[in-house]
Design an enzyme around this catalytic site. Structure first.
Site, PDB file in Angstrom:
ATOM      1  N   THR A 114      -0.166  -0.562  -4.289  1.00 45.47           N
ATOM      2  CA  THR A 114      -1.711   0.557  -4.895  1.00 45.47           C
ATOM      3  C   THR A 114      -0.594   2.264  -6.150  1.00 45.47           C
ATOM      4  O   THR A 114       0.195   2.233  -5.400  1.00 45.47           O
ATOM      5  CB  THR A 114      -2.200   0.812  -3.454  1.00 45.47           C
ATOM      6  N   ASP A 150       1.323  -1.158  -0.076  1.00 45.81           N
ATOM      7  CA  ASP A 150       0.070  -0.256  -0.053  1.00 45.81           C
ATOM      8  C   ASP A 150       0.680   1.147  -0.014  1.00 45.81           C
ATOM      9  O   ASP A 150       1.192   1.861   1.277  1.00 45.81           O
ATOM     10  CB  ASP A 150      -1.273   0.533   0.868  1.00 45.81           C
ATOM     11  N   ALA A 151       1.614   1.393  -1.319  1.00 49.24           N
ATOM     12  CA  ALA A 151       2.656   2.160  -1.559  1.00 49.24           C
ATOM     13  C   ALA A 151       1.680   3.848  -1.774  1.00 49.24           C
ATOM     14  O   ALA A 151       2.082   5.222  -1.467  1.00 49.24           O
ATOM     15  CB  ALA A 151       3.158   1.994  -2.282  1.00 49.24           C
ATOM     16  N   LYS A 152       0.399   4.476  -2.662  1.00 48.62           N
ATOM     17  CA  LYS A 152      -0.266   5.083  -3.252  1.00 48.62           C
ATOM     18  C   LYS A 152       0.501   5.907  -4.204  1.00 48.62           C
ATOM     19  O   LYS A 152       0.835   7.018  -4.573  1.00 48.62           O
ATOM     20  CB  LYS A 152      -0.707   5.932  -2.071  1.00 48.62           C
ATOM     21  N   ARG A 153       1.911   5.126  -4.867  1.00 43.55           N
ATOM     22  CA  ARG A 153       3.070   6.074  -5.701  1.00 43.55           C
ATOM     23  C   ARG A 153       2.152   6.516  -6.857  1.00 43.55           C
ATOM     24  O   ARG A 153       0.700   5.238  -7.669  1.00 43.55           O
ATOM     25  CB  ARG A 153       3.705   4.816  -6.235  1.00 43.55           C
TER      26      ARG A 153
END
Length: 309
Positions: free
Chosen positions: A137, A107-110
């Site tokens: 993510t 869950d890094a939301k890059r």
């Protein structure tokens, strides 16, 4: 959307992410356990706010989840806050999960552009990277096509992506709902549907049917979406067809954030079988006892399987 060549087949010996996730959800229920080592949880577990406390927390949750959940989702920011030592713990966690046969969602939301996005893609999705997860993510708010390096690499390596579409935080409405019937969220979902159609066609899956009531996870592509379990009737209001996306749906909000398993079919409708619901605090509060964590995971997985199929 620009045209792209047909998708390459995944790395030898690895089935596509959609197929692997579908098998895991069928076997263990549609539950993803969030590994969120918040300072308050470390304190509640009697652990120090150090890299060693972080490691003990992470590996304890992994021990409890292995063989009982479809996936685990470490919250990258909570590892990053420890610097290099935190990333070392995250690398170990991802490696041990891989050895245990447990799918991982970083869950890094890059989200970025050009060579920077290529570097993010390589970090989280490249074969041999110490941080390689089964999925990551991504944030599409520099434009969906800015994610192209990650989308292509995921398809090539048999991994997946989860693109933020309709999130559960109240602030998300100020961006994602803009445009009404032509909302930002709807555009993201349409782009993900086109991506999965392209990848499945390129991999020889053009004729594979989308999920049915009997087999709701058939033919899932690698491009998933993040859609909050607490969005209520927003999907209907915005005219979004998630079933047509033909990708997995990572649904935060189940558990401590208030969404119940029995609420999810009404939220997701025909796409309910594609949902991978995430729970973190509601489960993690049962630690540090491994048996208590396992009981909470098994109960949540049963509830979700009964509600979502």
């Amino acid at each position: 959307m620009p045209e792209h060549p047909g998708a390459q087949l995944p790395a030898p010996g690895r089935a596509p992410f959609g197929a692997r996730l579908a098998r895991a959800m069928d076997a263990h229920g549609p539950l993803c356990v969030g590994i969120d080592p918040h300072p308050g949880l470390l304190e509640a577990w009697g652990l120090p706010r150090t890299a060693e406390g972080l490691r003990h927390f992470s590996l304890t949750v992994l021990e409890a989840a292995a063989g009982r959940a479809a996936a685990v989702k470490p919250q990258v920011a909570l590892y990053e806050s420890y610097g290099a030592a935190g990333f070392a713990v995250l690398e170990e966690l991802l490696g041990r999960a891989r050895a245990a046969g447990l799918l991982t969602v970083a869950d890094a939301k890059r989200g970025d552009i050009g060579s920077t996005m290529e570097a993010y893609a390589a970090a989280w999705l490249e074969e041999g990277s110490p941080l390689a997860a089964d999925a990551v993510t991504l944030s599409p708010y520099l434009g969906f096509e800015s994610l192209r390096p990650a989308l292509d690499l995921a398809a090539r390596t048999g991994r997946g992506t989860f693109v933020l579409a309709l999130t559960s935080n109240p602030e998300g409405r100020s961006v994602q709902h803009v445009g009404g019937a032509g909302s930002v969220a709807r555009a993201v979902c349409s782009a993900a549907a086109a991506e999965n159609a392209r990848v499945l066609a390129g991999a020889g899956g053009a004729e594979a049917p989308a999920g049915t009531a009997a087999a709701p996870r058939t033919g899932l592509g690698p491009c998933g979406l993040v859609v909050g379990a607490t969005v209520g009737d927003a999907l209907a209001q915005l005219g979004i067809d998630l079933a047509g996306v033909r990708g997995p749906l990572l649904a935060p909000g189940y558990g401590a954030q208030g969404a119940r398993a029995q609420d999810l079919p009404a939220v997701f409708g025909a796409a309910a079988g594609q949902v991978l619901a995430t729970s973190s605090r509601a489960i993690l509060r049962r630690g540090p006892s491994v048996p208590a964590l396992r009981e909470a995971i098994e109960r949540s997985a049963r509830e979700l399987a009964a509600a979502l199929g």
